[in-house]
Design a protein around this motif. Structure first.
Motif, PDB file in Angstrom:
ATOM      1  N   ALA A  74       2.736  -2.023 -25.986  1.00  0.00           N
ATOM      2  CA  ALA A  74       1.889  -2.235 -27.165  1.00  0.00           C
ATOM      3  C   ALA A  74       2.668  -2.912 -28.281  1.00  0.00           C
ATOM      4  O   ALA A  74       2.097  -3.645 -29.084  1.00  0.00           O
ATOM      5  N   LEU A  75       3.985  -2.657 -28.337  1.00  0.00           N
ATOM      6  CA  LEU A  75       4.830  -3.242 -29.379  1.00  0.00           C
ATOM      7  C   LEU A  75       5.534  -4.501 -28.894  1.00  0.00           C
ATOM      8  O   LEU A  75       6.441  -5.001 -29.551  1.00  0.00           O
ATOM      9  N   ARG A  76       5.112  -5.028 -27.760  1.00  0.00           N
ATOM     10  CA  ARG A  76       5.825  -6.116 -27.108  1.00  0.00           C
ATOM     11  C   ARG A  76       6.032  -7.332 -28.011  1.00  0.00           C
ATOM     12  O   ARG A  76       7.044  -8.009 -27.925  1.00  0.00           O
ATOM     13  N   SER A  77       5.085  -7.619 -28.907  1.00  0.00           N
ATOM     14  CA  SER A  77       5.222  -8.808 -29.752  1.00  0.00           C
ATOM     15  C   SER A  77       6.205  -8.586 -30.898  1.00  0.00           C
ATOM     16  O   SER A  77       6.559  -9.522 -31.588  1.00  0.00           O
ATOM     17  N   SER A  78       6.648  -7.331 -31.098  1.00  0.00           N
ATOM     18  CA  SER A  78       7.648  -7.065 -32.125  1.00  0.00           C
ATOM     19  C   SER A  78       9.020  -6.931 -31.457  1.00  0.00           C
ATOM     20  O   SER A  78       9.100  -6.788 -30.240  1.00  0.00           O
ATOM     21  N   PRO A  79      10.087  -6.988 -32.243  1.00  0.00           N
ATOM     22  CA  PRO A  79      11.418  -6.819 -31.632  1.00  0.00           C
ATOM     23  C   PRO A  79      11.612  -5.366 -31.213  1.00  0.00           C
ATOM     24  O   PRO A  79      12.235  -4.579 -31.902  1.00  0.00           O
ATOM     25  N   SER A  85      17.001  10.318 -26.857  1.00  0.00           N
ATOM     26  CA  SER A  85      17.871  11.108 -27.712  1.00  0.00           C
ATOM     27  C   SER A  85      17.637  12.586 -27.506  1.00  0.00           C
ATOM     28  O   SER A  85      16.520  13.020 -27.253  1.00  0.00           O
ATOM     29  N   ASN A  86      18.676  13.364 -27.627  1.00  0.00           N
ATOM     30  CA  ASN A  86      18.556  14.803 -27.830  1.00  0.00           C
ATOM     31  C   ASN A  86      18.540  14.980 -29.341  1.00  0.00           C
ATOM     32  O   ASN A  86      19.544  15.223 -29.967  1.00  0.00           O
ATOM     33  N   ARG A  87      17.404  14.798 -29.914  1.00  0.00           N
ATOM     34  CA  ARG A  87      17.276  14.665 -31.351  1.00  0.00           C
ATOM     35  C   ARG A  87      17.423  15.995 -32.072  1.00  0.00           C
ATOM     36  O   ARG A  87      16.984  17.019 -31.600  1.00  0.00           O
ATOM     37  N   THR A  88      17.955  15.960 -33.285  1.00  0.00           N
ATOM     38  CA  THR A  88      18.037  17.127 -34.146  1.00  0.00           C
ATOM     39  C   THR A  88      16.901  17.053 -35.156  1.00  0.00           C
ATOM     40  O   THR A  88      16.709  16.034 -35.806  1.00  0.00           O
ATOM     41  N   VAL A  89      16.127  18.126 -35.235  1.00  0.00           N
ATOM     42  CA  VAL A  89      14.948  18.146 -36.090  1.00  0.00           C
ATOM     43  C   VAL A  89      15.094  19.233 -37.140  1.00  0.00           C
ATOM     44  O   VAL A  89      15.078  20.408 -36.814  1.00  0.00           O
ATOM     45  N   PRO A  90      15.237  18.891 -38.410  1.00  0.00           N
ATOM     46  CA  PRO A  90      15.255  19.914 -39.447  1.00  0.00           C
ATOM     47  C   PRO A  90      13.860  20.128 -40.020  1.00  0.00           C
ATOM     48  O   PRO A  90      13.058  19.192 -39.954  1.00  0.00           O
ATOM     49  N   PRO A  91      13.537  21.222 -40.685  1.00  0.00           N
ATOM     50  CA  PRO A  91      14.202  22.499 -40.475  1.00  0.00           C
ATOM     51  C   PRO A  91      13.454  23.306 -39.432  1.00  0.00           C
ATOM     52  O   PRO A  91      12.254  23.091 -39.294  1.00  0.00           O
ATOM     53  N   PRO A  92      13.890  24.272 -38.760  1.00  0.00           N
ATOM     54  CA  PRO A  92      15.314  24.522 -38.657  1.00  0.00           C
ATOM     55  C   PRO A  92      15.939  23.476 -37.760  1.00  0.00           C
ATOM     56  O   PRO A  92      15.249  22.865 -36.968  1.00  0.00           O
ATOM     57  N   THR A  93      17.187  23.260 -37.899  1.00  0.00           N
ATOM     58  CA  THR A  93      17.871  22.263 -37.080  1.00  0.00           C
ATOM     59  C   THR A  93      17.863  22.708 -35.627  1.00  0.00           C
ATOM     60  O   THR A  93      18.272  23.799 -35.300  1.00  0.00           O
ATOM     61  N   ARG A  94      17.289  21.854 -34.802  1.00  0.00           N
ATOM     62  CA  ARG A  94      17.251  22.162 -33.369  1.00  0.00           C
ATOM     63  C   ARG A  94      17.160  20.863 -32.610  1.00  0.00           C
ATOM     64  O   ARG A  94      16.562  19.901 -33.079  1.00  0.00           O
ATOM     65  N   PRO A  95      17.760  20.841 -31.446  1.00  0.00           N
ATOM     66  CA  PRO A  95      17.646  19.632 -30.633  1.00  0.00           C
ATOM     67  C   PRO A  95      16.256  19.516 -30.037  1.00  0.00           C
ATOM     68  O   PRO A  95      15.552  20.504 -29.883  1.00  0.00           O
ATOM     69  N   TYR A  96      15.855  18.308 -29.738  1.00  0.00           N
ATOM     70  CA  TYR A  96      14.568  18.086 -29.089  1.00  0.00           C
ATOM     71  C   TYR A  96      14.653  16.732 -28.406  1.00  0.00           C
ATOM     72  O   TYR A  96      15.011  15.748 -29.032  1.00  0.00           O
ATOM     73  N   PRO A  97      14.343  16.681 -27.132  1.00  0.00           N
ATOM     74  CA  PRO A  97      14.441  15.389 -26.456  1.00  0.00           C
ATOM     75  C   PRO A  97      13.309  14.463 -26.884  1.00  0.00           C
ATOM     76  O   PRO A  97      12.147  14.858 -26.900  1.00  0.00           O
ATOM     77  N   THR A  98      13.645  13.260 -27.253  1.00  0.00           N
ATOM     78  CA  THR A  98      12.645  12.287 -27.665  1.00  0.00           C
ATOM     79  C   THR A  98      13.012  10.915 -27.122  1.00  0.00           C
ATOM     80  O   THR A  98      14.159  10.652 -26.795  1.00  0.00           O
ATOM     81  N   ILE A  99      12.012  10.062 -27.048  1.00  0.00           N
ATOM     82  CA  ILE A  99      12.248   8.634 -26.873  1.00  0.00           C
ATOM     83  C   ILE A  99      11.673   7.969 -28.102  1.00  0.00           C
ATOM     84  O   ILE A  99      10.538   8.253 -28.501  1.00  0.00           O
ATOM     85  N   MET A 100      12.479   7.134 -28.751  1.00  0.00           N
ATOM     86  CA  MET A 100      12.058   6.445 -29.971  1.00  0.00           C
ATOM     87  C   MET A 100      11.879   4.974 -29.665  1.00  0.00           C
ATOM     88  O   MET A 100      12.789   4.348 -29.132  1.00  0.00           O
ATOM     89  N   CYS A 101      10.711   4.440 -30.014  1.00  0.00           N
ATOM     90  CA  CYS A 101      10.449   3.010 -29.838  1.00  0.00           C
ATOM     91  C   CYS A 101      10.185   2.406 -31.205  1.00  0.00           C
ATOM     92  O   CYS A 101       9.427   2.956 -32.001  1.00  0.00           O
ATOM     93  N   THR A 102      10.847   1.308 -31.484  1.00  0.00           N
ATOM     94  CA  THR A 102      10.613   0.614 -32.747  1.00  0.00           C
ATOM     95  C   THR A 102      10.437  -0.866 -32.506  1.00  0.00           C
ATOM     96  O   THR A 102      10.828  -1.377 -31.505  1.00  0.00           O
TER      97      THR A 102
END
Ligand SMILES: [Zn+2]
Length: 102
Positions: A74-79, A85-102
């Motif tokens: 869906a974002l193919r026309s953008s860079p 990531s094993n992302r850290t999410v505050p609060p409370p700080t905890r890891p959470y697996p995510t995939i980030m697309c930009t």
């Protein structure tokens, strides 16, 4: 379904916290990041709670990969780039697996 208390992603998955969803299916959600690293920053998460990528089931990992692919297309026309990531999410700080697309 496994949930964790005070986990913002579990609250979003349960419909108890607001989110700007761009896609959802039975096992995953894709949503706009509230603190975007870039314009169009989308997070792909599982509906079920996992602390890290290492604990992700094969079925959950497959769902995340398919949703990330859908978002990337869906974002193919953008860079577009997608990172996991094993992302850290505050609060409370905890890891959470995510995939980030930009
Ligand atoms: Zn959670």
């Amino acid at each position: 379904m496994r949930r964790a208390p005070r986990c913002v992603f579990c609250e979003i998955a349960a419909g108890r916290a607001p989110a700007a969803l761009v896609f959802e299916d039975a096992s995953t959600l894709a949503l706009m990041d509230i603190a975007p690293a870039a314009r169009g920053h989308v997070l792909v998460i599982t509906r079920e709670h996992f602390e890290t990528l290492y604990e992700l089931s094969a079925e959950a990992a497959q769902g995340v990969a398919l949703t990330a692919r859908r978002v990337a297309l869906a974002l193919r026309s953008s860079p577009t780039g997608c990172l996991s990531s094993n992302r850290t999410v505050p609060p409370p700080t905890r890891p959470y697996p995510t995939i980030m697309c930009t």
